[in-house]
Design a protein around this motif. Structure first.
Motif, PDB file in Angstrom:
ATOM      1  N   LEU A 214       0.829  -1.203   0.000  1.00  0.00           N
ATOM      2  CA  LEU A 214       0.000   0.000   0.000  1.00  0.00           C
ATOM      3  C   LEU A 214       0.864   1.254   0.000  1.00  0.00           C
ATOM      4  N   ALA A 215       1.937   1.240   0.795  1.00  0.00           N
ATOM      5  CA  ALA A 215       2.848   2.387   0.803  1.00  0.00           C
ATOM      6  C   ALA A 215       3.449   2.598  -0.581  1.00  0.00           C
ATOM      7  N   HIS A 216       3.773   1.481  -1.240  1.00  0.00           N
ATOM      8  CA  HIS A 216       4.329   1.572  -2.597  1.00  0.00           C
ATOM      9  C   HIS A 216       3.306   2.160  -3.572  1.00  0.00           C
ATOM     10  N   THR A 217       2.060   1.724  -3.443  1.00  0.00           N
ATOM     11  CA  THR A 217       1.011   2.235  -4.324  1.00  0.00           C
ATOM     12  C   THR A 217       0.806   3.731  -4.138  1.00  0.00           C
ATOM     13  N   VAL A 218       0.734   4.159  -2.885  1.00  0.00           N
ATOM     14  CA  VAL A 218       0.552   5.590  -2.603  1.00  0.00           C
ATOM     15  C   VAL A 218       1.757   6.379  -3.108  1.00  0.00           C
ATOM     16  N   LYS A 219       2.954   5.815  -2.933  1.00  0.00           N
ATOM     17  CA  LYS A 219       4.153   6.480  -3.430  1.00  0.00           C
ATOM     18  C   LYS A 219       4.078   6.690  -4.947  1.00  0.00           C
ATOM     19  N   GLY A 220       3.739   5.629  -5.681  1.00  0.00           N
ATOM     20  CA  GLY A 220       3.677   5.739  -7.127  1.00  0.00           C
ATOM     21  C   GLY A 220       2.597   6.696  -7.599  1.00  0.00           C
ATOM     22  N   ALA A 221       1.398   6.610  -6.988  1.00  0.00           N
ATOM     23  CA  ALA A 221       0.302   7.502  -7.387  1.00  0.00           C
ATOM     24  C   ALA A 221       0.635   8.950  -7.081  1.00  0.00           C
ATOM     25  N   SER A 222       1.264   9.188  -5.935  1.00  0.00           N
ATOM     26  CA  SER A 222       1.628  10.560  -5.561  1.00  0.00           C
ATOM     27  C   SER A 222       2.672  11.110  -6.523  1.00  0.00           C
ATOM     28  N   GLY A 223       3.588  10.248  -6.957  1.00  0.00           N
ATOM     29  CA  GLY A 223       4.577  10.694  -7.924  1.00  0.00           C
ATOM     30  C   GLY A 223       3.961  11.064  -9.255  1.00  0.00           C
ATOM     31  N   VAL A 224       2.922  10.320  -9.676  1.00  0.00           N
ATOM     32  CA  VAL A 224       2.259  10.597 -10.956  1.00  0.00           C
ATOM     33  C   VAL A 224       1.654  12.000 -10.973  1.00  0.00           C
ATOM     34  N   VAL A 225       0.998  12.387  -9.882  1.00  0.00           N
ATOM     35  CA  VAL A 225       0.336  13.699  -9.854  1.00  0.00           C
ATOM     36  C   VAL A 225       1.235  14.785  -9.290  1.00  0.00           C
ATOM     37  N   VAL A 227       2.780  15.002  -6.171  1.00  0.00           N
ATOM     38  CA  VAL A 227       2.780  15.294  -4.733  1.00  0.00           C
ATOM     39  C   VAL A 227       4.045  14.677  -4.150  1.00  0.00           C
ATOM     40  N   GLU A 228       5.165  15.365  -4.337  1.00  0.00           N
ATOM     41  CA  GLU A 228       6.449  14.795  -3.988  1.00  0.00           C
ATOM     42  C   GLU A 228       6.624  14.607  -2.484  1.00  0.00           C
ATOM     43  N   ALA A 229       5.993  15.443  -1.693  1.00  0.00           N
ATOM     44  CA  ALA A 229       6.139  15.321  -0.240  1.00  0.00           C
ATOM     45  C   ALA A 229       5.587  13.985   0.251  1.00  0.00           C
ATOM     46  N   ILE A 230       4.433  13.580  -0.256  1.00  0.00           N
ATOM     47  CA  ILE A 230       3.851  12.294   0.140  1.00  0.00           C
ATOM     48  C   ILE A 230       4.625  11.149  -0.499  1.00  0.00           C
ATOM     49  N   ALA A 231       5.077  11.329  -1.747  1.00  0.00           N
ATOM     50  CA  ALA A 231       5.862  10.285  -2.407  1.00  0.00           C
ATOM     51  C   ALA A 231       7.140   9.997  -1.627  1.00  0.00           C
ATOM     52  N   ALA A 232       7.828  11.043  -1.166  1.00  0.00           N
ATOM     53  CA  ALA A 232       9.067  10.849  -0.408  1.00  0.00           C
ATOM     54  C   ALA A 232       8.798  10.181   0.934  1.00  0.00           C
ATOM     55  N   PHE A 233       7.702  10.573   1.578  1.00  0.00           N
ATOM     56  CA  PHE A 233       7.383  10.033   2.903  1.00  0.00           C
ATOM     57  C   PHE A 233       7.028   8.550   2.811  1.00  0.00           C
ATOM     58  N   THR A 234       6.192   8.184   1.859  1.00  0.00           N
ATOM     59  CA  THR A 234       5.800   6.781   1.713  1.00  0.00           C
ATOM     60  C   THR A 234       6.958   5.926   1.197  1.00  0.00           C
ATOM     61  N   HIS A 235       7.882   6.546   0.474  1.00  0.00           N
ATOM     62  CA  HIS A 235       9.082   5.821   0.046  1.00  0.00           C
ATOM     63  C   HIS A 235       9.877   5.357   1.265  1.00  0.00           C
ATOM     64  N   ARG A 236      10.063   6.246   2.245  1.00  0.00           N
ATOM     65  CA  ARG A 236      10.777   5.878   3.480  1.00  0.00           C
ATOM     66  C   ARG A 236      10.015   4.777   4.223  1.00  0.00           C
ATOM     67  N   LEU A 237       8.695   4.930   4.312  1.00  0.00           N
ATOM     68  CA  LEU A 237       7.899   3.916   5.001  1.00  0.00           C
ATOM     69  C   LEU A 237       8.015   2.555   4.318  1.00  0.00           C
TER      70      LEU A 237
END
Length: 382
Positions: A214-225, A227-237
């Motif tokens: 799920l963290a990976h999915t949110v990371k990828g979706a955030s990167g598409v639109v 939202v780098e702040a959420i992409a970076a955070f979920t990447h660490r998670l």
């Protein structure tokens, strides 16, 4: 006649031109001539798509044009082989059909299969494929509407975000943004629920793997639109959840994970409300970096002989309306109506593994065949 039908006619004409080239040529001069014609036709396709405002088709044409241009001088035979296999005109024919029959979503599946076939010298990037499918869908259903993103017309119920570190790209397509804003809250809520279980030591291996996915999915979706702040955070998670956290929960890692889960939910709330980053954001990023380094060092000591795979780029996550069309994917020829003839009797056979790579966009984009097989087995076997 609307623009979608007019452009479909242009595509059909181009596909006919490509399929009509003399593919029996066997001299270096004739092979070079055919290669040059194919390169020229793709140059024409890019310009035509630009005139019609078909950004997805234009990007795909430019990607293929670049590949062909690289082969034109030193390896023209490779271009002829792509023509003989139908790769250079098959996806064009299917795109024309998709524009004429927008009510039939299986055409998008067939186009994906054509462009992801093993015969291509290199795979199409997920971002180009996503743009193409979205372009064809919106153009066919909207008729004369251009597929160019309009930052002044965001999805219904959303507003253009202010310029701050927690915002999406102003140029993101409204339909992609709408899908992100609708689908991500549920994914974050479930991920955070599981992370709280993990932090307390009450989770099982499957729950831990699901939280990482799920963290990976949110990371990828955030990167598409964007939202780098959420992409970076979920990447660490995601990186931490992929490691052995159990032995360190009582030493402070559990508290860090719980705080990170709370922060992730706050991040998305602030994104929706057009607020800035939570005050704890940077502190938690630093804490997760330290824990990741410590966990990796511990793992390295325990498995000194274990091979390590290099970090792979995250794939682009497509909105549901695209992935749904791929769930019952058929071979390209099965998706073509019975009354529609292909310009050639040569058909492309696409392995099911290729389709699975697009269906499982939460997986990693891995270039090595063995790495792909191992990773897909890991994900699908969980």
């Amino acid at each position: 006649m609307n623009d979608a039908i007019a452009f479909a006619e242009e595509l059909e004409d181009l596909a006919l031109q490509l399929s009509s080239l003399d593919l029996t040529a066997d001299t270096p001069e004739s092979i070079s001539g055919i290669a040059a014609q194919a390169v020229a036709e793709y140059g024409r396709l890019g310009m035509t798509a630009n005139l019609f405002g078909m950004a997805g088709v234009q990007q795909t044409a430019e990607w293929i044009h670049g590949t062909l241009a690289g082969f034109q001088q030193d390896l023209p035979d490779a271009i002829v082989e792509l023509l003989q296999g139908g790769q250079l005109f098959g996806w064009i024919e299917l795109s024309a059909i998709a524009l004429r029959e927008p009510e039939e979503p299986s055409h998008l599946s067939a186009i994906s299969a054509e462009l992801m076939g093993d015969a291509w010298p290199e795979p199409i990037t997920p971002s180009i494929l996503a743009t193409l499918l979205l372009n064809l869908r919106t153009a066919a259903t909207a008729g004369t509407e251009d597929d160019t993103p309009n930052p002044d017309n965001p999805p219904e119920g959303s507003a253009q975000p202010a310029s701050n570190p927690l915002s999406w790209d102003e140029g993101v397509h409204p339909e992609l943004l709408e899908a992100y804003l609708q689908e991500t809250p549920g994914q974050i809520a479930e991920a955070c629920r599981l992370i709280h279980l993990i932090a307390k030591g009450n989770s099982n291996p499957e729950q831990k793997r699901h939280a990482a996915r799920l963290a990976h999915t949110v990371k990828g979706a955030s990167g598409v639109v964007g939202v780098e702040a959420i992409a970076a955070f979920t990447h660490r998670l995601e990186d931490i959840l992929d490691l052995d956290v159990g032995k360190h929960l009582a030493n402070g890692l559990g508290a860090t994970l719980e705080a990170a889960a709370d922060c992730l939910e706050t991040l998305f709330e602030h994104l929706q409300e057009h607020k800035g980053l939570p005050t704890e954001y940077h502190t938690l990023l630093a804490d997760m970096d330290k824990w990741e380094a410590q966990l990796q060092n511990t793992t390295g000591l325990e498995t000194e002989t274990a091979p390590e795979l290099p970090e792979q780029p995250a794939p682009v996550t497509l909105p549901d309306f695209i992935t749904r069309t791929l769930e019952n994917t058929a071979a390209p020829d099965e998706a073509i109506p019975a009354n529609t003839s292909r310009s050639t009797t040569t058909h492309l056979s696409v392995p099911i593994e290729t389709i699975q790579r697009l269906l499982n966009l939460t997986g990693e984009l891995i270039t090595s065949t063995s790495q792909i097989a191992e990773h897909v087995q890991h994900i699908l076997g969980c």
